[in-house]
Write an enzyme that holds these catalytic residues in place. Sequence first.
Site, PDB file in Angstrom:
ATOM      1  CB  SER A  93      -0.923   0.177   1.203  1.00 30.53           C
ATOM      2  OG  SER A  93      -1.458   1.216   1.545  1.00 30.53           O
TER       3      SER A  93
ATOM      4  CE1 TYR B 123      -4.516  -2.116   4.981  1.00 31.91           C
ATOM      5  CE2 TYR B 123      -3.302  -0.099   4.519  1.00 31.91           C
ATOM      6  CZ  TYR B 123      -4.061  -1.116   4.157  1.00 31.91           C
ATOM      7  OH  TYR B 123      -4.220  -1.377   2.691  1.00 31.91           O
TER       8      TYR B 123
HETATM    9  P1  NAD Z   1     -11.155  -6.591  -0.506  1.00 31.41           P
HETATM   10  O1  NAD Z   1     -11.649  -6.478   0.811  1.00 31.41           O
HETATM   11  O2  NAD Z   1     -11.940  -6.521  -1.795  1.00 31.41           O
HETATM   12  O3  NAD Z   1      -9.903  -7.731  -0.616  1.00 31.41           O
HETATM   13  C1  NAD Z   1      -9.336  -8.354   0.696  1.00 31.41           C
HETATM   14  C2  NAD Z   1      -9.602  -9.820   0.137  1.00 31.41           C
HETATM   15  O4  NAD Z   1      -8.981 -10.834   1.414  1.00 31.41           O
HETATM   16  C3  NAD Z   1     -10.998 -10.362   0.533  1.00 31.41           C
HETATM   17  O5  NAD Z   1     -11.565 -11.083  -0.658  1.00 31.41           O
HETATM   18  C4  NAD Z   1     -10.803 -11.060   1.666  1.00 31.41           C
HETATM   19  O6  NAD Z   1     -12.007 -11.862   1.844  1.00 31.41           O
HETATM   20  C5  NAD Z   1      -9.774 -11.633   1.940  1.00 31.41           C
HETATM   21  N1  NAD Z   1      -9.277 -11.702   3.150  1.00 31.41           N
HETATM   22  C6  NAD Z   1      -9.416 -11.100   4.406  1.00 31.41           C
HETATM   23  N2  NAD Z   1      -8.838 -12.071   5.229  1.00 31.41           N
HETATM   24  C7  NAD Z   1      -8.344 -13.056   4.875  1.00 31.41           C
HETATM   25  C8  NAD Z   1      -7.685 -14.252   5.398  1.00 31.41           C
HETATM   26  N3  NAD Z   1      -7.585 -14.222   6.559  1.00 31.41           N
HETATM   27  N4  NAD Z   1      -7.341 -15.376   4.549  1.00 31.41           N
HETATM   28  C9  NAD Z   1      -7.398 -15.089   3.327  1.00 31.41           C
HETATM   29  N5  NAD Z   1      -8.111 -14.001   2.661  1.00 31.41           N
HETATM   30  C10 NAD Z   1      -8.467 -13.146   3.524  1.00 31.41           C
HETATM   31  O7  NAD Z   1     -10.119  -5.351  -0.624  1.00 31.41           O
HETATM   32  P2  NAD Z   1      -8.862  -4.976  -1.806  1.00 31.41           P
HETATM   33  O8  NAD Z   1      -8.850  -3.437  -1.747  1.00 31.41           O
HETATM   34  O9  NAD Z   1      -9.041  -5.603  -2.924  1.00 31.41           O
HETATM   35  O10 NAD Z   1      -7.581  -5.270  -0.982  1.00 31.41           O
HETATM   36  C11 NAD Z   1      -6.722  -6.193  -1.261  1.00 31.41           C
HETATM   37  C12 NAD Z   1      -5.497  -5.988  -0.978  1.00 31.41           C
HETATM   38  O11 NAD Z   1      -5.004  -4.620  -1.619  1.00 31.41           O
HETATM   39  C13 NAD Z   1      -5.255  -5.635   0.685  1.00 31.41           C
HETATM   40  O12 NAD Z   1      -3.900  -6.287   1.129  1.00 31.41           O
HETATM   41  C14 NAD Z   1      -5.379  -4.282   0.778  1.00 31.41           C
HETATM   42  O13 NAD Z   1      -4.655  -3.845   2.002  1.00 31.41           O
HETATM   43  C15 NAD Z   1      -4.471  -3.784  -0.250  1.00 31.41           C
HETATM   44  N6  NAD Z   1      -4.791  -2.420  -0.751  1.00 31.41           N
HETATM   45  C16 NAD Z   1      -5.948  -1.953  -1.353  1.00 31.41           C
HETATM   46  C17 NAD Z   1      -6.119  -0.506  -1.629  1.00 31.41           C
HETATM   47  C18 NAD Z   1      -7.295  -0.007  -1.884  1.00 31.41           C
HETATM   48  O14 NAD Z   1      -7.549   1.193  -2.300  1.00 31.41           O
HETATM   49  N7  NAD Z   1      -8.249  -0.915  -2.589  1.00 31.41           N
HETATM   50  C19 NAD Z   1      -4.992   0.351  -1.528  1.00 31.41           C
HETATM   51  C20 NAD Z   1      -3.885  -0.343  -1.095  1.00 31.41           C
HETATM   52  C21 NAD Z   1      -3.447  -1.429  -0.809  1.00 31.41           C
END
Ligand code: NAD
Length: 275
Positions: free
Chosen positions: A160, A173
């Site tokens: 991130s 986080y």
């Molecule tokens: P999201 O909530 O759609 O995806 C997260 C996924 O992780 C979900 O499918 C959830 O079920 C799964 N998950 C949660 N706990 C888990 C576990 N213990 N075991 C297995 N799976 C698990 O949100 P996203 O934005 O797609 O997030 C994906 C990644 O991207 C994350 O690491 C998040 O920190 C990172 N991220 C997202 C953003 C953003 O703006 N969306 C920005 C920076 C980083």
Amino acid sequence: MAADTNLTAVGRLKNQVVLITGASSGIGRGIALAMADEGADVVVNFIGDEKSAHEVVDEIRGKGVRAIAVKADVSIEDQVRKMFDEACRELGTIHILVNNAGIQKDAPFHEMTLADWQKVIDVNLTGAFLCAREAVREFRKRKNVPEGSYTAGKIIFISSVHETIPWSGHANYAAAKGGLQLMMKSLAQEVAANKIRVNSIAPGAIKTPINRSDWETPEAENELLKLIPWGRVGETRDIGSVAVWLASDESDYIHGTTLVVDGGMMLYPGFAEGG
Ligand code: NAD
């Protein structure tokens, strides 16, 4: 560079198996579809939403590649081991790991419970460690380089911008993502000799369920846009296309670094008018 390697624009991940954690939604889903478009077979890890995971699998199979859904909590060692065992049994091996699963449990620092601190560290940092360790074990055991790739294996951490930008109200986080950065670099240093390539992608704001409240109303989206010089909130395909490239041989000399994909969020946009 070997002459017979795969540098064409289509099918860049052909004959390779990718395991993506948290791939039933958001960025993980976007990466899964983008990699399948490039010919990869895909292991869709999920924890909660089995129906969505199977929908992703069906969509991927529709592209003519193999896909399976495997349920596992990435923060539990035994479940991670079993997930890799099942993936290797069903699809032969793993060539690419995308450590994407992540959660937020936000709170002012003085109100953050130990449980919320621990849960975020367990999933976002320890989970990435457990999966990366299994992947490294598999890559080292397999040794041979898959057809059409220079490496024994590749690991991509979805970090991130908050591996760098402090984030008030999200100390757990930011600590996890900051920790990911040095874990990634230490691992990259350690396994280069094994021809294992390790990098991170640091997304800015991408429209997914994790941050829905930040973009689902025009007011919220306008507020968010103040942080994004490029003038739009990111889409999952913005990360999918970069992940494909980072897993492909086109980026063979990129190792131990974080690619920031954020529409300029890290450019201190508050200083755009001179500060
Ligand atoms: P999201 O909530 O759609 O995806 C997260 C996924 O992780 C979900 O499918 C959830 O079920 C799964 N998950 C949660 N706990 C888990 C576990 N213990 N075991 C297995 N799976 C698990 O949100 P996203 O934005 O797609 O997030 C994906 C990644 O991207 C994350 O690491 C998040 O920190 C990172 N991220 C997202 C953003 C953003 O703006 N969306 C920005 C920076 C980083």
